[in-house]
Design an enzyme around this catalytic site. Sequence first.
Site, short mmCIF file in Angstrom:
data_model
loop_
_atom_site.label_atom_id
_atom_site.label_comp_id
_atom_site.label_asym_id
_atom_site.label_seq_id
_atom_site.Cartn_x
_atom_site.Cartn_y
_atom_site.Cartn_z
CG HIS A 131 4.24 -21.04 22.21
ND1 HIS A 131 5.33 -21.05 23.05
CD2 HIS A 131 3.23 -20.49 22.93
CE1 HIS A 131 5.01 -20.52 24.22
NE2 HIS A 131 3.74 -20.18 24.17
CG HIS A 132 0.29 -22.47 24.31
ND1 HIS A 132 1.28 -23.22 24.91
CD2 HIS A 132 0.31 -21.26 24.92
CE1 HIS A 132 1.88 -22.48 25.84
NE2 HIS A 132 1.31 -21.29 25.86
CB ALA A 133 -2.51 -23.59 17.98
#
Length: 391
Positions: A131-133
Amino acid sequence: MSGRALLMWDEAVTGYDFGSSHPMDPVRLALTMGLVRAYELNRAVEVVAAKPAGDSTLRLVHREDYVDAVKAASADPAAAQQEYGLGTVDDPAFAGMHEVSALIAGQSVGAAEAVWRGETQHAVNFAGGLHHAMPGSASGFCIYNDAAIAIARLLELGAERVAYVDVDVHHGDGVQAAFWEDPRVLTVSLHEHPRTLFPQTGWPEETGAAGAAEGGAVNVALPAGTGDAGWLRAFHAVVPELLADFRPQVLVTQHGADTHFEDPLAHLAVSLDAQRAVQLACHSLAHEYADGRWVALGGGGYAVVDVVPRSWTHLVGIAGHRQVEPASMIPESWRDEVYARTRQPAPRRMTDGRWPVTWREWEAGYDPADRLDQAVLATRRAAFPLRGLLP
């Protein structure tokens, strides 16, 4: 609609490997699938593999120049460009990085497509939840944001309301950023407070772009040290009311296991049993507000033997309507596999000894001296009125 849930799995996802010294050890995926098989949950769900996400699908979220940079670093890791977040300590480049990252994204897209088309009600991709990209860069161990890509694919297929609930210990910043201006997507993230944990975002005041999307992002910033009762109190004080108002057509959830008290990279004190309680709640909420359409993803989790496989095996069992009893003894065959792969002793039961977990409902009253209650109220005050709800 099929009564059997889908488990998206391709052995090749274990090639998502940043190296032996990196905390995101792909053994956690192999051990999870091994535990799923040890409990014979692969008979309760349909295990399928989807094709890798193609360039046009990746570009639903990611910029073309970034995808090209990932491909270049994948072919020659020494050429990784740090301006794209590649070749860093968190996201070192490795051969085949593009291919395996696209494969993981493809599993989440395949899950979303199957749920939307009515081929199944529930689909799980525990290799996903990266979920950080960001649209133009890697971040926080994440190359392609499979969660955001799956949601974007749902919108492309015609979905008008998709809710994303993220209970990873880290803020779901990449998914929030992808839909910051899109009122069709509600993102809700419960995470450790940004003062004490990466990525230093996810403040209650982050509520979405002004205009139609305002109130489309909801963030609960939990004090370090929050345990089971507080974590569950916060979840139930925020998530059900938002979903009841938003009425999503699909619920996408991210179940990072790094909220656990044994996780080495964060500071919450949540047990496996509380994680299971939230998984059960998400399943119920999908049936109550999204006609049962549920896409469940993995995420973070760095206690790769003791925590991650047990947590996500519970998730698969819940999605497959064959729950694993918390007190059950873990099959010896899996414990042998753990030792063979890691030379570490394996846990013996599917519980931390805290089941059933209890918590105090928000309606029971607010304690102004309690830091957890202060955090919940900050979220409700910031976001709820924007949605026409009382704080």
